[in-house]
Design an enzyme around this catalytic site. Structure first.
Site, PDB file in Angstrom:
ATOM      1  N   LYS A 310     -12.437  -4.543  12.739  1.00 43.24           N
ATOM      2  CA  LYS A 310     -13.397  -4.985  11.721  1.00 43.24           C
ATOM      3  C   LYS A 310     -13.409  -6.521  11.548  1.00 43.24           C
ATOM      4  CE  LYS A 310     -13.710  -0.906   8.756  1.00 43.24           C
ATOM      5  NZ  LYS A 310     -13.617  -0.395   7.389  1.00 43.24           N
ATOM      6  N   ASP A 347     -19.211  -1.198   3.711  1.00 44.36           N
ATOM      7  CA  ASP A 347     -18.163  -0.665   2.829  1.00 44.36           C
ATOM      8  C   ASP A 347     -18.483  -1.019   1.369  1.00 44.36           C
ATOM      9  OD1 ASP A 347     -16.596   0.653   4.681  1.00 44.36           O
ATOM     10  OD2 ASP A 347     -15.358  -1.098   5.132  1.00 44.36           O
TER      11      ASP A 347
HETATM   12  P1  NAP Z   1      -5.662  -2.566   5.404  1.00 45.67           P
HETATM   13  O1  NAP Z   1      -6.586  -3.703   5.641  1.00 45.67           O
HETATM   14  O2  NAP Z   1      -4.559  -2.311   6.372  1.00 45.67           O
HETATM   15  O3  NAP Z   1      -4.994  -2.791   3.946  1.00 45.67           O
HETATM   16  C1  NAP Z   1      -4.062  -1.894   3.416  1.00 45.67           C
HETATM   17  C2  NAP Z   1      -3.650  -2.314   2.018  1.00 45.67           C
HETATM   18  O4  NAP Z   1      -2.823  -1.297   1.492  1.00 45.67           O
HETATM   19  C3  NAP Z   1      -2.860  -3.605   1.986  1.00 45.67           C
HETATM   20  O5  NAP Z   1      -3.162  -4.305   0.815  1.00 45.67           O
HETATM   21  C4  NAP Z   1      -1.417  -3.100   1.966  1.00 45.67           C
HETATM   22  O6  NAP Z   1      -0.540  -3.964   1.262  1.00 45.67           O
HETATM   23  C5  NAP Z   1      -1.549  -1.844   1.160  1.00 45.67           C
HETATM   24  N1  NAP Z   1      -0.532  -0.880   1.526  1.00 45.67           N
HETATM   25  C6  NAP Z   1      -0.323  -0.331   2.744  1.00 45.67           C
HETATM   26  N2  NAP Z   1       0.700   0.542   2.698  1.00 45.67           N
HETATM   27  C7  NAP Z   1       1.155   0.522   1.416  1.00 45.67           C
HETATM   28  C8  NAP Z   1       2.209   1.204   0.752  1.00 45.67           C
HETATM   29  N3  NAP Z   1       2.988   2.082   1.391  1.00 45.67           N
HETATM   30  N4  NAP Z   1       2.382   0.967  -0.568  1.00 45.67           N
HETATM   31  C9  NAP Z   1       1.596   0.096  -1.216  1.00 45.67           C
HETATM   32  N5  NAP Z   1       0.598  -0.587  -0.642  1.00 45.67           N
HETATM   33  C10 NAP Z   1       0.378  -0.372   0.660  1.00 45.67           C
HETATM   34  O7  NAP Z   1      -6.431  -1.198   5.273  1.00 45.67           O
HETATM   35  P2  NAP Z   1      -7.929  -0.980   4.742  1.00 45.67           P
HETATM   36  O8  NAP Z   1      -8.880  -1.030   5.874  1.00 45.67           O
HETATM   37  O9  NAP Z   1      -8.156  -1.901   3.596  1.00 45.67           O
HETATM   38  O10 NAP Z   1      -7.874   0.549   4.276  1.00 45.67           O
HETATM   39  C11 NAP Z   1      -7.171   0.943   3.116  1.00 45.67           C
HETATM   40  C12 NAP Z   1      -7.392   2.422   2.859  1.00 45.67           C
HETATM   41  O11 NAP Z   1      -8.755   2.664   2.539  1.00 45.67           O
HETATM   42  C13 NAP Z   1      -7.082   3.304   4.079  1.00 45.67           C
HETATM   43  O12 NAP Z   1      -6.468   4.486   3.633  1.00 45.67           O
HETATM   44  C14 NAP Z   1      -8.437   3.630   4.640  1.00 45.67           C
HETATM   45  O13 NAP Z   1      -8.448   4.891   5.307  1.00 45.67           O
HETATM   46  C15 NAP Z   1      -9.267   3.693   3.368  1.00 45.67           C
HETATM   47  N6  NAP Z   1     -10.686   3.422   3.658  1.00 45.67           N
HETATM   48  C16 NAP Z   1     -11.544   4.416   3.337  1.00 45.67           C
HETATM   49  C17 NAP Z   1     -12.888   4.220   3.556  1.00 45.67           C
HETATM   50  C18 NAP Z   1     -13.826   5.316   3.200  1.00 45.67           C
HETATM   51  O14 NAP Z   1     -14.954   5.297   3.693  1.00 45.67           O
HETATM   52  N7  NAP Z   1     -13.438   6.240   2.362  1.00 45.67           N
HETATM   53  C19 NAP Z   1     -13.360   3.010   4.117  1.00 45.67           C
HETATM   54  C20 NAP Z   1     -12.445   2.016   4.423  1.00 45.67           C
HETATM   55  C21 NAP Z   1     -11.093   2.235   4.177  1.00 45.67           C
HETATM   56  P3  NAP Z   1       0.162  -5.233   1.950  1.00 45.67           P
HETATM   57  O15 NAP Z   1      -0.787  -6.359   1.785  1.00 45.67           O
HETATM   58  O16 NAP Z   1       1.422  -5.389   1.180  1.00 45.67           O
HETATM   59  O17 NAP Z   1       0.392  -4.869   3.390  1.00 45.67           O
END
Ligand code: NAP
Length: 521
Positions: A310, A347
């Site tokens: 992305k 998004d």
């Molecule tokens: P990302 O860029 O990797 O960011 C993940 C975030 O979650 C970071 O802020 C990370 O914190 C935090 N995190 C990860 N593991 C954690 C844990 N064990 N405890 C606390 N915080 C934690 O991922 P993303 O693309 O933003 O996606 C995040 C979530 O949204 C995913 O589950 C994804 O599947 C979901 N999502 C859903 C949709 C939908 O259409 N429903 C669309 C996009 C994303 P740090 O900064 O400390 O690493």
């Protein structure tokens, strides 16, 4: 696409138009194979009997004969591939030719013989076989996609009714090589072409568009006769292969990994529902460079971009919308008629649309958990709509940076109870894949609406707790549907059938959960 099938007594017995999908049947015994044939023939009137899978191919033929006599609408291929050509038959060349001749006598209108066997056989033996049955001369490369034109030139020395070239895709670009080959040659010869392997999946749909006479399908995900084979149910139900033609627009979702993406289900549902002549495919892109090459060469009309590309996609875009630039992430690409790539971030719509159906976003107090890509879309999108936003992230420096950029606040976990939020949004992966983990303690879950971006499982622990407290919940599938709906609108200019898309994704998630449970039990 013109099909240059020769006219022989054998080919004159084939249907004028062969179905686009041939179902490859395997099984340890003839009874197993025929039970599958019996249950699937009605929807799949074109069958390949993989006789080499059977211990005694000849003994199976009377049963196949009876089956074909009672299913006269079936067109059948008999294949008895020898072990040294990638099959399972350990008998001699003479024994292989005998099986094929007798399979024809049992009612199989087409027989498949590998180039390796055909090259060793006497030309009269091949001619005799072909005088009765239509002949597919086949060649399988189990390592790579290479030398397609040279291989075809070798094959053409042996007269046949169809020339089947199956290669192995190591990269997405190998599919492009196969399609270019089919486009160039299928007007001159009756060809069947595709790429095996997980990277070759798209060729199983697109080869018929490029000129392959038909493609092969698996009975189910567990019963494949070649690596990467797609089930007949998916080829028809999801990819609508029977409608794919030269005018079909191609879309796809690109990421690494991509195998479990729900996007093909949801997007193909929308394309079908809105009568768009398009197909949407999973593109397992190992590099962005390769993806861009395929976008140009296939060509692709639209792309969904997912993990891990992305952010990395940005330098490849010729232009982008304001959200993409602000958020620093692109999840949607349109390839213009000028060949230029335009980036969007939908998004934001995925977050805003479900929320605005529940409350007024302006002045709402929103807590966003996480500071990654999805959190950034939520924070910028909600700030733009006038919400007041607090960010809580495991790594506080990232929360602070995002808060500075978006003019939002940060909050410490210890201070959560001091503020009353209208909305809590989980934008972390905590809670994914189980119903135990939760990003907040039960007592911290206080709001009018709780929105969990995690969509597998549909009902996460966070949502269960919120629901039990009487809080309105937004499951991640709604975001998934709405960001996809916005993509659909950008690509087609039509309103997206969001209700149908939600239904399709919910059913698929339920089916997957049931299959997983069955495996565990
Ligand atoms: P990302 O860029 O990797 O960011 C993940 C975030 O979650 C970071 O802020 C990370 O914190 C935090 N995190 C990860 N593991 C954690 C844990 N064990 N405890 C606390 N915080 C934690 O991922 P993303 O693309 O933003 O996606 C995040 C979530 O949204 C995913 O589950 C994804 O599947 C979901 N999502 C859903 C949709 C939908 O259409 N429903 C669309 C996009 C994303 P740090 O900064 O400390 O690493």
């Amino acid at each position: 696409m013109a099909l240059a099938m020769s006219s022989t007594p054998a080919t004159r017995l084939l249907p004028q138009r062969l179905p686009k999908v041939c179902l490859a049947l395997s099984g340890d015994t003839a009874d197993d194979m025929l039970a599958i044939a019996e249950s699937m023939a009605r929807d799949n009137p074109f069958l390949e009997f993989r006789l080499d899978y059977l211990k005694q191919p000849l003994a199976a033929l009377p049963k196949i004969h009876r089956f074909l006599e009672t299913h006269q609408y079936v067109t059948a291929i008999a294949t008895c591939r020898r072990a040294d050509s990638g099959g399972k038959f350990k008998g001699s060349l003479a024994a292989q030719l005998e099986v094929l001749a007798k399979a024809h006598a049992a009612g199989c209108q087409i027989v498949d013989l590998e180039l390796q066997s055909a090259s060793k056989a006497k030309p009269e033996a091949i001619a005799r076989l072909r005088s009765r049955a239509a002949l597919i001369l086949s060649f399988h490369d189990f390592r790579a996609t290479r030398n397609l034109d040279e291989t075809l030139a070798k094959m053409l020395k042996i007269p046949a009714d169809f020339y089947k070239l199956v290669a192995t895709a190591a990269t997405l670009s190998d599919n492009v090589a196969m399609m270019k080959f089919l486009q160039a040659q299928s007007g001159k010869h009756a060809l069947i072409g595709l790429c095996m392997g997980e990277q070759g999946i798209i060729s199983r749909v697109l080869s018929v568009r490029a000129g392959s006479a038909f493609t092969f399908a698996a009975v189910s995900a567990d019963l494949k006769t070649a690596p990467g084979q797609v089930s007949a149910r998916d080829l028809r139900g999801i990819y609508r292969i029977d409608q794919v033609d030269a005018a079909t627009r191609i879309y796809g979702v690109a990421g690494d990994p991509i195998e479990h993406s729900l996007s093909p289900v949801i997007m193909n549902t929308a394309l079908r529902r809105e009568n768009v002549n398009g197909v949407y495919l999973p593109l397992h892109a190992k590099t962005l460079k390769e993806l861009i090459y395929c976008a140009r060469e296939i060509p692709l009309h639209g792309l969904s971009i997912t993990m891990p590309y992305k952010q990395a996609m940005l330098p490849y875009l010729d232009n982008s919308d304001a959200h993409t630039a602000k958020i620093g992430a692109c999840n949607t690409v349109v390839r213009g008629q000028d060949g230029k790539l335009y980036g969007f971030n939908t998004d934001v719509a995925g977050v805003v649309r479900p929320l605005e159906q529940r409350l007024a976003i302006a002045n709402a107090k929103v807590l966003v958990l996480g500071a990654g890509g999805a959190a950034r879309a939520a924070v910028f999108g909600l700030k733009e709509r006038g919400a007041e936003v607090w960010i809580l992230n495991r790594t506080s420096a990232k929360a602070q940076k995002l808060a500075r950029q978006a003019k939002a606040h940060t909050i410490k976990r210890a201070d959560l109870r001091k503020l009353a939020f209208d909305v809590i949004i989980n934008a972390t992966p905590v809670g994914m894949g189980n119903t135990r983990d939760c990003p907040l303690k039960d007592e911290e879950i206080q709001a009018k609406v709780v929105f969990d971006m995690v969509y597998d499982p549909v009902e996460t622990h966070l949502l269960q707790v919120a629901r039990a407290k009487g809080i309105a919940v937004i499951p991640g599938v709604e975001m998934f549907v709405q960001q996809a709906a916005r993509q659909f609108e950008i690509w087609t200019g039509k309103p997206a059938p969001a209700g149908d898309m939600l239904r399709a994704v919910t059913i698929t998630l339920q089916e997957r959960a049931a299959a997983q449970k069955q495996k565990k039990d």
